[in-house]
Design a protein around this motif. Sequence first.
Motif, PDB file in Angstrom:
ATOM      1  N   GLU A   1      37.287  23.249  61.186  1.00 29.08           N
ATOM      2  CA  GLU A   1      37.305  24.464  61.988  1.00 29.08           C
ATOM      3  C   GLU A   1      38.222  24.281  63.189  1.00 29.08           C
ATOM      4  O   GLU A   1      38.386  23.174  63.712  1.00 29.08           O
ATOM      5  CB  GLU A   1      35.892  24.831  62.445  1.00 29.08           C
ATOM      6  CG  GLU A   1      34.971  25.184  61.288  1.00 29.08           C
ATOM      7  CD  GLU A   1      33.759  25.982  61.740  1.00 29.08           C
ATOM      8  OE1 GLU A   1      33.727  26.432  62.906  1.00 29.08           O
ATOM      9  OE2 GLU A   1      32.833  26.149  60.922  1.00 29.08           O
ATOM     10  N   TYR A   2      38.821  25.390  63.615  1.00 23.46           N
ATOM     11  CA  TYR A   2      39.768  25.384  64.719  1.00 23.46           C
ATOM     12  C   TYR A   2      39.392  26.477  65.712  1.00 23.46           C
ATOM     13  O   TYR A   2      38.869  27.522  65.349  1.00 23.46           O
ATOM     14  CB  TYR A   2      41.192  25.647  64.215  1.00 23.46           C
ATOM     15  CG  TYR A   2      41.676  24.647  63.202  1.00 23.46           C
ATOM     16  CD1 TYR A   2      42.465  23.566  63.572  1.00 23.46           C
ATOM     17  CD2 TYR A   2      41.333  24.785  61.848  1.00 23.46           C
ATOM     18  CE1 TYR A   2      42.906  22.641  62.626  1.00 23.46           C
ATOM     19  CE2 TYR A   2      41.764  23.867  60.899  1.00 23.46           C
ATOM     20  CZ  TYR A   2      42.549  22.802  61.297  1.00 23.46           C
ATOM     21  OH  TYR A   2      42.976  21.882  60.361  1.00 23.46           O
TER      22      TYR A   2
ATOM     23  N   ILE B   1      39.388  29.440  61.375  1.00 27.05           N
ATOM     24  CA  ILE B   1      39.862  29.616  62.745  1.00 27.05           C
ATOM     25  C   ILE B   1      38.907  30.583  63.446  1.00 27.05           C
ATOM     26  O   ILE B   1      38.711  31.709  62.989  1.00 27.05           O
ATOM     27  CB  ILE B   1      41.295  30.181  62.774  1.00 27.05           C
ATOM     28  CG1 ILE B   1      42.238  29.267  61.993  1.00 27.05           C
ATOM     29  CG2 ILE B   1      41.779  30.345  64.215  1.00 27.05           C
ATOM     30  CD1 ILE B   1      43.608  29.890  61.731  1.00 27.05           C
TER      31      ILE B   1
ATOM     32  N   LEU C   1      46.646  26.519  67.542  1.00 27.99           N
ATOM     33  CA  LEU C   1      45.355  26.134  66.986  1.00 27.99           C
ATOM     34  C   LEU C   1      44.924  24.777  67.518  1.00 27.99           C
ATOM     35  O   LEU C   1      45.734  23.844  67.616  1.00 27.99           O
ATOM     36  CB  LEU C   1      45.415  26.109  65.463  1.00 27.99           C
ATOM     37  CG  LEU C   1      45.789  27.445  64.797  1.00 27.99           C
ATOM     38  CD1 LEU C   1      45.709  27.315  63.281  1.00 27.99           C
ATOM     39  CD2 LEU C   1      44.903  28.581  65.291  1.00 27.99           C
TER      40      LEU C   1
ATOM     41  N   PRO D   1      41.867  21.851  66.930  1.00 25.54           N
ATOM     42  CA  PRO D   1      40.704  21.457  66.118  1.00 25.54           C
ATOM     43  C   PRO D   1      39.426  21.460  66.949  1.00 25.54           C
ATOM     44  O   PRO D   1      39.418  21.003  68.104  1.00 25.54           O
ATOM     45  CB  PRO D   1      41.063  20.037  65.657  1.00 25.54           C
ATOM     46  CG  PRO D   1      42.552  19.965  65.741  1.00 25.54           C
ATOM     47  CD  PRO D   1      42.927  20.823  66.922  1.00 25.54           C
ATOM     48  N   LYS D   2      38.356  21.976  66.352  1.00 21.66           N
ATOM     49  CA  LYS D   2      37.065  21.969  67.038  1.00 21.66           C
ATOM     50  C   LYS D   2      36.521  20.542  67.051  1.00 21.66           C
ATOM     51  O   LYS D   2      36.673  19.806  66.068  1.00 21.66           O
ATOM     52  CB  LYS D   2      36.069  22.886  66.331  1.00 21.66           C
ATOM     53  CG  LYS D   2      36.146  24.332  66.762  1.00 21.66           C
ATOM     54  CD  LYS D   2      34.954  25.117  66.208  1.00 21.66           C
ATOM     55  CE  LYS D   2      34.953  26.536  66.722  1.00 21.66           C
ATOM     56  NZ  LYS D   2      33.775  27.298  66.214  1.00 21.66           N
TER      57      LYS D   2
END
Length: 266
Positions: free
Chosen positions: A35-36, A215, A260, A262-263
């Motif tokens: 996830e981003y 995203i 973006l 990254p989470k």
Amino acid sequence: MRVACRRLAVAFLLATLAQSLLAQSHQSHATRPPEYTFKIVRTFPHDASAFTQGLAYGDEFLYEGTGLKGRSSVRKVRLETGEILQRVDLAPEFFGEGITLFRNEVIQLTWQSQIGFAYTVQDFHLRRRFTYSGEGWGLTTDGHEIFMSDGTSAIRVLDPGTLAEKRRFTVQDGNTPLDQLNELEFVDGQIFANVWQTDRIARISPQSGKVVGWIDLKGLLSPIYRLESDAVLNGIAYDSSRKRLFVTGKLWPSVFEIRLVPKRAK
């Protein structure tokens, strides 16, 4: 003695079950798509009356398809100022949908009329019409084929010459079909898809149909600008030469260039 053996067997079974569940949990976590989140690079003005249904970038300009009957159009827009440089309006019976740029054409869908239009990029002269079954939602291209969404979990692959359907594939998040796929954009080998009525964009492999990333754009636009329930995230464009990603929404006052991020894993 028998009681002790039974207790030992039960303990062994419980330990085996716990190990199995732990392994499944690790495997599920390992295979979950990354996830981003985002960082805003730059903000550009956008026509807040535009019901954005399609967005594309080419030759330093944004191209936008707008919807609603009586308000649908195709536009060429100066990114930096939001100025509309060129525009063609659809007949009032058509509800405009997604667009894409293919060679020297701007190709546009309509929602439920089962009719699409192809215009010349230079002056928006209507070159041809084409038909398809079902609804039209989003369009994009990899430069060789055209990809179309219809609100279901299917993405259709169209022949760019005839605009007839060649094949289709199902988009899946894990083993679950993902529907409500809306505006599309091809970004570095992946299809980015707005999921209608959400703040999320799915990153899709065109080879497998699998979701390979998510995203999360929650918080991108302040709630004070979302005065109407239809003012949802919708619109993705990509400048492949400079690796710039742009997003906007229906009735939004801004187009955002984002990067973006990254989470972080919890």
